[in-house]
Design an enzyme around this catalytic site. Sequence first.
Site, PDB file in Angstrom:
ATOM      1  N   GLN A 110       5.086   2.255   1.844  1.00 15.38           N
ATOM      2  CA  GLN A 110       6.141   2.921   1.079  1.00 15.38           C
ATOM      3  C   GLN A 110       5.537   3.424  -0.229  1.00 15.38           C
ATOM      4  O   GLN A 110       4.780   2.714  -0.867  1.00 15.38           O
ATOM      5  CB  GLN A 110       7.251   1.925   0.733  1.00 15.38           C
ATOM      6  CG  GLN A 110       8.003   1.411   1.917  1.00 15.38           C
ATOM      7  CD  GLN A 110       9.153   2.309   2.274  1.00 15.38           C
ATOM      8  OE1 GLN A 110       9.557   3.139   1.472  1.00 15.38           O
ATOM      9  NE2 GLN A 110       9.657   2.191   3.471  1.00 15.38           N
ATOM     10  N   GLN A 170       0.881  -1.162   0.000  1.00 14.84           N
ATOM     11  CA  GLN A 170       0.000   0.000   0.000  1.00 14.84           C
ATOM     12  C   GLN A 170       0.913   1.205   0.000  1.00 14.84           C
ATOM     13  O   GLN A 170       1.932   1.216   0.685  1.00 14.84           O
ATOM     14  CB  GLN A 170      -0.874   0.025   1.262  1.00 14.84           C
ATOM     15  CG  GLN A 170      -1.923  -1.047   1.325  1.00 14.84           C
ATOM     16  CD  GLN A 170      -3.156  -0.715   0.506  1.00 14.84           C
ATOM     17  OE1 GLN A 170      -3.123   0.169  -0.347  1.00 14.84           O
ATOM     18  NE2 GLN A 170      -4.229  -1.438   0.738  1.00 14.84           N
ATOM     19  N   SER A 171       0.530   2.224  -0.744  1.00 14.86           N
ATOM     20  CA  SER A 171       1.445   3.358  -0.916  1.00 14.86           C
ATOM     21  C   SER A 171       1.743   4.079   0.381  1.00 14.86           C
ATOM     22  O   SER A 171       2.881   4.380   0.698  1.00 14.86           O
ATOM     23  CB  SER A 171       0.866   4.352  -1.902  1.00 14.86           C
ATOM     24  OG  SER A 171       0.733   3.726  -3.133  1.00 14.86           O
ATOM     25  N   THR A 172       0.703   4.383   1.144  1.00 15.01           N
ATOM     26  CA  THR A 172       0.949   5.175   2.341  1.00 15.01           C
ATOM     27  C   THR A 172       0.419   4.443   3.557  1.00 15.01           C
ATOM     28  O   THR A 172      -0.417   3.554   3.456  1.00 15.01           O
ATOM     29  CB  THR A 172       0.229   6.536   2.267  1.00 15.01           C
ATOM     30  OG1 THR A 172      -1.169   6.270   2.173  1.00 15.01           O
ATOM     31  CG2 THR A 172       0.669   7.328   1.058  1.00 15.01           C
TER      32      THR A 172
END
Length: 697
Positions: free
Chosen positions: A66, A24-26
């Site tokens: 990340q 997951q991006s954030t």
Amino acid sequence: MTQEALQKVKASHLKRNAYLYVRQSTLRQVFENTESTQRQYALRQRAVALGWPLDRVVIIDTDLGQSGASAADREGFQRLVTEVSLGRAGIVLGLEVSRLARNSMDWHRLLEICALADTLILDEDGVYDPAHFNDRLLLGLKGTMSEAELHVLRARLQGGIRNKARRGELFVRPPMGFVYNSDAKLVMDPDQQVQQSVRLLFETFRRTGSAMATVKYFTERALQFPRHLHTGPKKGDVVWAGLEHSRVLRILHNPRYAGAFVYGRTHARKTVDGACVIEDVPRDEWEVLIRGAHTGYIGWDEYEQNQRRLRDNRQAYGEDRRKSPPREGPALLQGLLICGRCGKRMTVRYHSRRGRMVPDYVCQREGIEHAEPICQHIPGAAIDEEIGNILIEAVTPVAIEVALAVQQELQYRLDEADRLRQQQVERARYDAELARRRYIRVDPDHRLVADSLEADWNDKLRLLAEAQEACEHQRAQDRKTIDDQQRKAILSLATSFPQLWRDPSTPDRERKRMVRLLLEDVTVIRADHLTLHIRFKGGAHRTIQLPLPKRSWEQKQTKQEVVAAIDQLLGDHTYQEIAAILNIQGLRSGEGKPFTARIVARIQRSYELQSRYDRLRKAGMLTAQEMAQMLGVHPQRINIWKRHGLIRGHAYNDKNDCLYEHPGENPPRKAQGVKLSKRVAAGVVITQGMKEVQYEA
Ligand SMILES: [Zn+2]
């Protein structure tokens, strides 16, 4: 699971692991978008359905939270690539391909490696074999689409931001001293203490014209300056702390204090190794600059003037230099020296001594930041010299070793060539043998054939001889090259470094380059002596200690034994005599000059040695006046008597001014009419009237 998908999975794939890549991006997405995360983990079941045992499904989820814009800082993605390229992965699972790599380049690289390692890829839509053209095309398209999606999203976001910025309405974190009011307008902070502090900063700079002096002013009066906390649980709070140089600079450079709205003052750029660098953009390239957007602490003219002042000041101040490229100037360790107290890189200052540039190494970054005394200050000449010696000492054996390795390599190659030539000779010999046998076997009556075979044999024999000769010749040649040239090269390598190093015509820059090739860095601590920790390239290190270099006045100091000698000589000699004696002994003054009466006098005074006059007086000697009074004569007569040896006097200066020994029981008396030369010596008494001479018993 479709039949087609099952067909793609083979026993060779099932033998290896399945890798599930979860991302997951954030962090926010990790917490809020649990649905997606769960879907990602659910893919595990798909792998099981395809035939992988559950314990062979490896989950890589170290990249949760990340951002995926580049693979450089995504440890999990890199691990995935490694596993695939080592051939350990039978299949790679990901919710969407866009989750595997958000950057088209990373994605295509992964595809290529998967194709080579015969690894399958699975997403929610199906199973793909990157080795198949159609699948690869589809996967490539998916990657491209995902990158395009990211781009469009970003562009839309950026476009909105830019539009707002152009109108001056974009919310930008207010600098210290400003707040947004309820109408979203930037106004001065209602906290009077904050406002006063900012005003005082600008006033002090106006008065002193230097950021450094501004920090000093605040530090000396123990004035604190407000600062916003941007992270942590107390985010947004104002804390009060000492003012720093960098903060002053930031405030002075910020046009918002002059009432302007700006956008695009800095630009973030990615470097090759994935780090992000924020660069300042020159003023005329700022995207938006709206003057008078709100009330400022200073006017625009003053802002401009401050910028000019700061620019002029900049030359005078050092900056924390990273490992900077070698520049002109003799400081050998420029950019390599690290302060052993605070760990910062030390800067170089030059000063001139007897017409030569002499480096000093200074750790001043912290000092500038907080207007405090500098951390360490170390005269550089002695350090540079010692480092030079160490390098000369360290380099010689290394150079020889390298040269020998090179020689071995060359020898090996020559041997190889020699072997090839030998084979050629063998071949020629075989051909000749063949021709001989053909000739022998032929019927001698068959003249025509026999003749041509004989000619052939002769030919082959000639070729053999030629090949042999060429081989011998080349071998001798090779030996010669090795023997003469190579040995010379080895010797010159061993000796050329010290030569080159000491050669005064070698530019400082080159010498510094040599240092950089050999040294990583040098850490220095100044205490009772200097301690240097030297790190060589390749990991070796060494610690040395040097005595503290003498200060310049110490270097000019008179040696202790000279002072002692002068002290002793003062008992019997005047300054001039002492100077002559010292010069005969070959002694020199602290400045390396021959002694003069003046120098001796100065040493006597500065070392507070007892003067010759005092010494003589202490020994009971009398002045001419006292003597004259005692004997009842004119002082001049005393001098005359002394000249003729009637009384004994000792010069206490170079003008021959004397002090006199006590004349004893029978002092000389006036004896008019008697020649002085007749009165002989002190202790001789001439009785008046009787004119008879009496000798003392
Ligand atoms: Zn330091």
